[in-house]
Design an enzyme around this catalytic site. Structure first.
Site, PDB file in Angstrom:
ATOM      1  N   HIS A 141      45.321  42.429  31.912  1.00  0.00           N
ATOM      2  CA  HIS A 141      45.984  41.322  31.610  1.00  0.00           C
ATOM      3  C   HIS A 141      45.089  39.910  31.682  1.00  0.00           C
ATOM      4  O   HIS A 141      45.280  38.989  32.075  1.00  0.00           O
ATOM      5  CB  HIS A 141      47.290  40.919  32.349  1.00  0.00           C
ATOM      6  CG  HIS A 141      48.146  42.009  32.232  1.00  0.00           C
ATOM      7  ND1 HIS A 141      49.238  41.746  31.390  1.00  0.00           N
ATOM      8  CD2 HIS A 141      48.407  43.266  32.548  1.00  0.00           C
ATOM      9  CE1 HIS A 141      50.103  42.808  31.153  1.00  0.00           C
ATOM     10  NE2 HIS A 141      49.345  43.844  32.208  1.00  0.00           N
ATOM     11  N   LYS A 178      14.113  33.936  47.823  1.00  0.00           N
ATOM     12  CA  LYS A 178      14.022  33.937  49.551  1.00  0.00           C
ATOM     13  C   LYS A 178      13.175  33.026  49.864  1.00  0.00           C
ATOM     14  O   LYS A 178      12.805  32.233  50.905  1.00  0.00           O
ATOM     15  CB  LYS A 178      13.970  35.432  50.019  1.00  0.00           C
ATOM     16  CG  LYS A 178      15.104  36.277  49.897  1.00  0.00           C
ATOM     17  CD  LYS A 178      14.953  37.486  50.550  1.00  0.00           C
ATOM     18  CE  LYS A 178      16.257  38.423  50.535  1.00  0.00           C
ATOM     19  NZ  LYS A 178      16.067  39.647  51.166  1.00  0.00           N
TER      20      LYS A 178
END
Length: 515
Positions: A373, A487
């Site tokens: 859905h 990082k």
């Protein structure tokens, strides 16, 4: 690219293109050839790849590709503990945790499992006081594996009454995630597990420090005494303040996204019991044996990799969808995202040369029937071809009216059938808005049940599938340098260093983070 590899790819690309309907019509034994059952103790699963476009010609050509890439040799190197992570100069010994590998590594894994077992038993017996909650702090492979396993198995543990210990897995540095765990736990009966291979991961160590402070502010006299460390750097854990008796090491050669079989599995064993964790290892071992002892198209992870390579390289599919028609496997697509995309999302070969084609597709998915859905509109009628894996269980995970599970399974099987068949739902069969092109590929894994052995087998299957894909592409699936640049830039921002583009500088200023 060697001549043998080039020849194999030329044969694959020159293979006749037939629709799925044509393939089924031409071969009455197609399901028998491309669907197989793999058994383990007290269970098993069907692996059905018949709704993919693989046929005898393609399978033969892919077998030639595997031979040209020395798949047998690379598999042997992996399973015997040789250096297969060439960029970092180490082995990849996650299978040693399950009993297959270099003898010393298998023995070490058994010893470390025994050590973990003793601690788990001690906690369950109350030797460390009443422990009702565990906050497991990690990120990436140190969190995704335990979170998946606990979500899948805790529903059925302890006679169906929930987990033996209530486990909360926290990975996000966003403080809301940690606060949510704090709100659900009583600090007087809570332990903390800190999972970090290096014991330096900034997100994990920041969260761990906040957890220690939470215990201290709640009046826990010895907060570090409530902490267990899961790490390949035990000395750093002791330096951080954790007693060495509560440090559970694992080998440096066990990669993060392959690590739930090691001491990273501590929260699984604590949450659902040692027997469940040990049974997971046994289920994975059964797949390891199949992968080790089976050659060519009969090797199920390798066969899946053949299809993966066909769709990414020949048909240009950039994504692969995974839909679990079982609530117990709701987190599996997230786990596979890291496993597959961190392993094979590379742009150079193991030799450092540019790859000559696409590597890993984007892995995504969800839970059926929710996905039907939401996103299945694109799968059925969109202009993008997306191979789909359906995963379901014959046995339900609930005790409600059997109609629930029957509807779930019929929807699962119907989706695969509809993707393949297509059609037009208009009364006259002529409305283009109601037309479905069909010939869209899918594969189905049908488990007997979602229990500990099945979960272990399912994860091991995908580990070996990922490795097989890497061999066919000639890349190293065991490094992950792609996570490092962002990082480094984050550290540069924290320390006031680095030169950034005007957009980033403006965002830093707007957030009050500029120097």
């Amino acid at each position: 690219m060697s001549d043998a590899v080039r020849d194999a790819w030329q044969a694959i690309e020159a293979s006749p293109r037939r629709t799925l309907a044509q393939l089924f019509a031409a071969d009455a034994d197609r399901v028998g050839k491309l669907s197989a059952r793999l058994d383990w103790d007290d269970g098993g699963a069907i692996f059905d790849w018949s709704k993919t476009h693989l046929d005898d010609d393609l399978l033969a050509a892919f077998e030639e590709l595997a031979a040209a890439r020395d798949f047998a040799g690379r598999r042997s190197a992996l399973l015997s503990g040789e250096t297969v992570n060439t960029t970092e100069g180490r082995a990849a010994e996650h299978t040693a945790q399950r009993g297959i590998g270099a003898r010393d590594s298998v023995e070490e894994a058994a010893q470390l499992h025994h050590r973990m077992h003793l601690l788990v038993d001690a906690i369950h017996r109350g030797a460390l006081g009443e422990v009702r909650h565990l906050i497991h702090i990690g990120i990436g492979g140190s969190a995704l594996g335990p979170k998946l396993a606990i979500d899948a198995l805790a529903r059925d543990s302890d006679g169906g009454d929930g987990a033996l210990v209530d486990v909360h897995v926290v990975s996000n540095i966003d403080g809301l995630a940690l606060e949510q765990a704090f709100a659900a736990c009583d600090p007087a009966t809570t332990m903390i597990a800190v999972a970090s291979k290096t014991f330096t991961t900034i997100e994990t160590m920041t969260n761990a420090a906040s957890a220690i402070e939470w215990l201290r502010q709640a009046g826990v006299n010895d907060p570090y005494g409530r902490v267990v460390a899961l790490t390949a750097a035990p000395d750093k854990a002791v330096e951080w303040g954790i007693d060495e008796t509560r440090v559970l090491p694992f080998s440096e050669s066990v990669g993060g996204r392959y690590s739930l079989w090691s001491s990273i599995g501590f929260p699984i064993a604590l949450g659902v019991g040692w027997e469940a964790f040990d049974t997971m290892l046994a289920g994975a071992h059964a797949v390891d044996v199949h992968f080790r002892d089976t050659d060519g198209r009969a090797n199920l992870p390798l066969r899946a990799a053949f299809a993966d390579q066909f769709y990414t390289r020949v048909r240009g599919c950039q994504t692969r969808a995974v839909f679990a028609y079982d609530e117990r496997l709701a987190l599996l697509p997230f786990y596979l995202q890291q496993l597959e995309m961190e392993s094979n999302g590379k742009r150079v070969t193991a030799n450092g040369d540019p790859v000559d084609g696409p590597t890993a597709p984007i892995t995504w998915g969800g839970v059926g029937t929710d996905g039907q859905h939401a996103v299945f509109q694109l799968l059925h009628q969109g202009t993008i071809e997306v191979p789909v894996d359906f995963i379901a269980s014959v046995a339900p995970g609930d005790v409600l009216d059997p109609a629930h599970h029957q509807i779930l399974l019929t929807n699962c099987f119907a989706q695969g059938a509809a993707l393949m068949a297509g059609g037009n739902m208009a009364a006259d069969g002529k409305d283009p808005a109601r037309a479905f092109p069909g010939d869209r590929p899918s594969a189905t894994i049908l488990l007997d049940d979602v229990d500990a052995a099945a979960l272990g087998a399912l994860i091991a299957f995908h580990e070996h599938r990922t490795f097989a894909n890497a061999v066919l592409m000639g890349i190293n699936p065991f490094d992950q340098f792609g996570v490092e640049l962002g990082k480094k830039m984050a550290r540069d921002i924290e320390t006031g260093g680095g030169d950034f583009d005007p957009s980033t500088e403006a965002l830093l200023e707007a957030a009050g983070l500029s120097a």
